[in-house]
Design a protein around this motif. Structure first.
Motif, PDB file in Angstrom:
ATOM      1  N   ALA A 182      -3.325   4.827   6.234  1.00  0.00           N
ATOM      2  CA  ALA A 182      -2.400   3.789   6.676  1.00  0.00           C
ATOM      3  C   ALA A 182      -1.713   4.238   7.960  1.00  0.00           C
ATOM      4  O   ALA A 182      -1.326   5.403   8.083  1.00  0.00           O
ATOM      5  CB  ALA A 182      -1.355   3.521   5.596  1.00  0.00           C
TER       6      ALA A 182
ATOM      7  N   TYR B 108       0.484  -4.139   8.400  1.00  0.00           N
ATOM      8  CA  TYR B 108      -0.727  -3.627   9.035  1.00  0.00           C
ATOM      9  C   TYR B 108      -1.613  -4.774   9.521  1.00  0.00           C
ATOM     10  O   TYR B 108      -2.098  -4.769  10.645  1.00  0.00           O
ATOM     11  CB  TYR B 108      -1.487  -2.728   8.054  1.00  0.00           C
TER      12      TYR B 108
ATOM     13  N   ASP C 139       4.097   4.414  -2.719  1.00  0.00           N
ATOM     14  CA  ASP C 139       4.506   3.034  -2.428  1.00  0.00           C
ATOM     15  C   ASP C 139       5.975   2.937  -2.015  1.00  0.00           C
ATOM     16  O   ASP C 139       6.507   1.848  -1.836  1.00  0.00           O
ATOM     17  CB  ASP C 139       4.233   2.114  -3.612  1.00  0.00           C
ATOM     18  N   GLY C 140       6.649   4.093  -1.863  1.00  0.00           N
ATOM     19  CA  GLY C 140       8.052   4.118  -1.451  1.00  0.00           C
ATOM     20  C   GLY C 140       9.045   4.121  -2.595  1.00  0.00           C
ATOM     21  O   GLY C 140      10.250   4.156  -2.369  1.00  0.00           O
TER      22      GLY C 140
ATOM     23  N   VAL D  35       8.609   3.421   4.066  1.00  0.00           N
ATOM     24  CA  VAL D  35       7.613   2.369   4.215  1.00  0.00           C
ATOM     25  C   VAL D  35       8.201   1.276   5.106  1.00  0.00           C
ATOM     26  O   VAL D  35       9.309   0.801   4.868  1.00  0.00           O
ATOM     27  CB  VAL D  35       7.238   1.749   2.841  1.00  0.00           C
TER      28      VAL D  35
ATOM     29  N   ASN E  42       3.248  -0.914   5.562  1.00  0.00           N
ATOM     30  CA  ASN E  42       2.662  -1.558   4.383  1.00  0.00           C
ATOM     31  C   ASN E  42       1.528  -2.491   4.798  1.00  0.00           C
ATOM     32  O   ASN E  42       1.345  -2.803   5.964  1.00  0.00           O
ATOM     33  CB  ASN E  42       3.711  -2.234   3.499  1.00  0.00           C
ATOM     34  N   ARG E  43       0.760  -2.903   3.825  1.00  0.00           N
ATOM     35  CA  ARG E  43      -0.475  -3.641   4.093  1.00  0.00           C
ATOM     36  C   ARG E  43      -0.254  -4.930   4.872  1.00  0.00           C
ATOM     37  O   ARG E  43      -0.973  -5.225   5.818  1.00  0.00           O
ATOM     38  CB  ARG E  43      -1.191  -3.936   2.787  1.00  0.00           C
ATOM     39  N   SER E  44       0.744  -5.730   4.495  1.00  0.00           N
ATOM     40  CA  SER E  44       0.942  -7.005   5.189  1.00  0.00           C
ATOM     41  C   SER E  44       1.341  -6.795   6.646  1.00  0.00           C
ATOM     42  O   SER E  44       0.902  -7.522   7.536  1.00  0.00           O
ATOM     43  CB  SER E  44       1.969  -7.876   4.467  1.00  0.00           C
TER      44      SER E  44
ATOM     45  N   THR F 273      12.847  -0.462   7.001  1.00  0.00           N
ATOM     46  CA  THR F 273      12.158   0.378   6.030  1.00  0.00           C
ATOM     47  C   THR F 273      12.692   0.088   4.633  1.00  0.00           C
ATOM     48  O   THR F 273      13.703  -0.593   4.467  1.00  0.00           O
ATOM     49  CB  THR F 273      12.368   1.875   6.332  1.00  0.00           C
ATOM     50  N   ASN F 274      12.039   0.666   3.654  1.00  0.00           N
ATOM     51  CA  ASN F 274      12.454   0.509   2.265  1.00  0.00           C
ATOM     52  C   ASN F 274      13.760   1.233   1.949  1.00  0.00           C
ATOM     53  O   ASN F 274      14.327   1.034   0.881  1.00  0.00           O
ATOM     54  CB  ASN F 274      11.349   1.024   1.336  1.00  0.00           C
TER      55      ASN F 274
ATOM     56  N   GLN G 208       8.446  -2.361   5.986  1.00  0.00           N
ATOM     57  CA  GLN G 208       8.227  -3.529   5.140  1.00  0.00           C
ATOM     58  C   GLN G 208       8.026  -4.824   5.907  1.00  0.00           C
ATOM     59  O   GLN G 208       7.527  -5.796   5.354  1.00  0.00           O
ATOM     60  CB  GLN G 208       9.413  -3.696   4.200  1.00  0.00           C
TER      61      GLN G 208
ATOM     62  N   GLN H 250       5.042   4.934   6.469  1.00  0.00           N
ATOM     63  CA  GLN H 250       3.747   4.258   6.493  1.00  0.00           C
ATOM     64  C   GLN H 250       4.006   2.771   6.646  1.00  0.00           C
ATOM     65  O   GLN H 250       5.064   2.275   6.300  1.00  0.00           O
ATOM     66  CB  GLN H 250       2.949   4.559   5.241  1.00  0.00           C
TER      67      GLN H 250
END
Length: 163
Positions: free
Chosen positions: A117, A135, A23-24, A73, A131-133, A91-92, A75, A129
């Motif tokens: 991902a 994506y 998750d970073g 990640v 993140n989900r939101s 990124t994170n 963001q 990668q």
């Protein structure tokens, strides 16, 4: 700004107990690193070795660390107008990239299904990668052009690269 680690050739000094979680989150000796500036410093000297292992490199030493999935990640991503990715994608670890030339989105597909991902190339083989939101935001921007799937960014069409 990343350090010029490609110019340094220090001796290998072993492995340290530093893990970048999927998750970073950066964890040192079991404790989460909460100081963002320290994470940014470490990420600036992070490199991917020819052995596909991750290292922190200084002019005087090189230590191996563990990375569960990818070191960074994405963001957030900015969208302008009618669905064009525009502006920096942070990124994170405080780095930003403009999705497009040099920072392409890569997707691992099996048939028509995404199996991992999506990622964005950051620098020197290091990827983030998405993140989900982000994506889901990108999924809404995908278009088909000449039998290829991709997005518009900075006025150009970029096809997703299949890994």
């Amino acid at each position: 700004k990343p350090a010029p680690v490609h110019l340094w050739n220090p001796p290998y000094c072993g492995e340290i107990d530093l893990i970048i979680k999927s998750d970073g989150t950066w964890v040192h000796e079991g404790a989460v690193i909460r100081r963002q500036k320290l994470i940014e410093l470490f990420s600036s000297i992070l490199t991917l070795g020819s052995d596909r292992e991750f290292y922190l490199v200084s002019p005087h030493e090189k230590v191996r660390i563990k990375v569960e999935h990818h070191p960074f990640v994405i963001q957030k991503i900015d969208v302008e107008g009618e669905g064009e990715v525009d502006g920096p994608a942070p990124t994170n670890v405080g780095e930003t990239v403009a999705v497009g030339k040099g920072h392409l989105i890569q997707i691992n597909l099996e048939g028509e299904f995404v199996t991992t991902a999506p990622t964005v190339h950051i620098r020197d083989g290091l990827v983030a990668q998405i993140n989900r939101s982000v994506y889901y935001q990108l999924a809404n921007l995908m278009v088909q052009k000449d039998d290829r799937i991709g997005i518009w960014s900075s006025g150009a069409f970029y096809c997703f690269e299949k890994l």
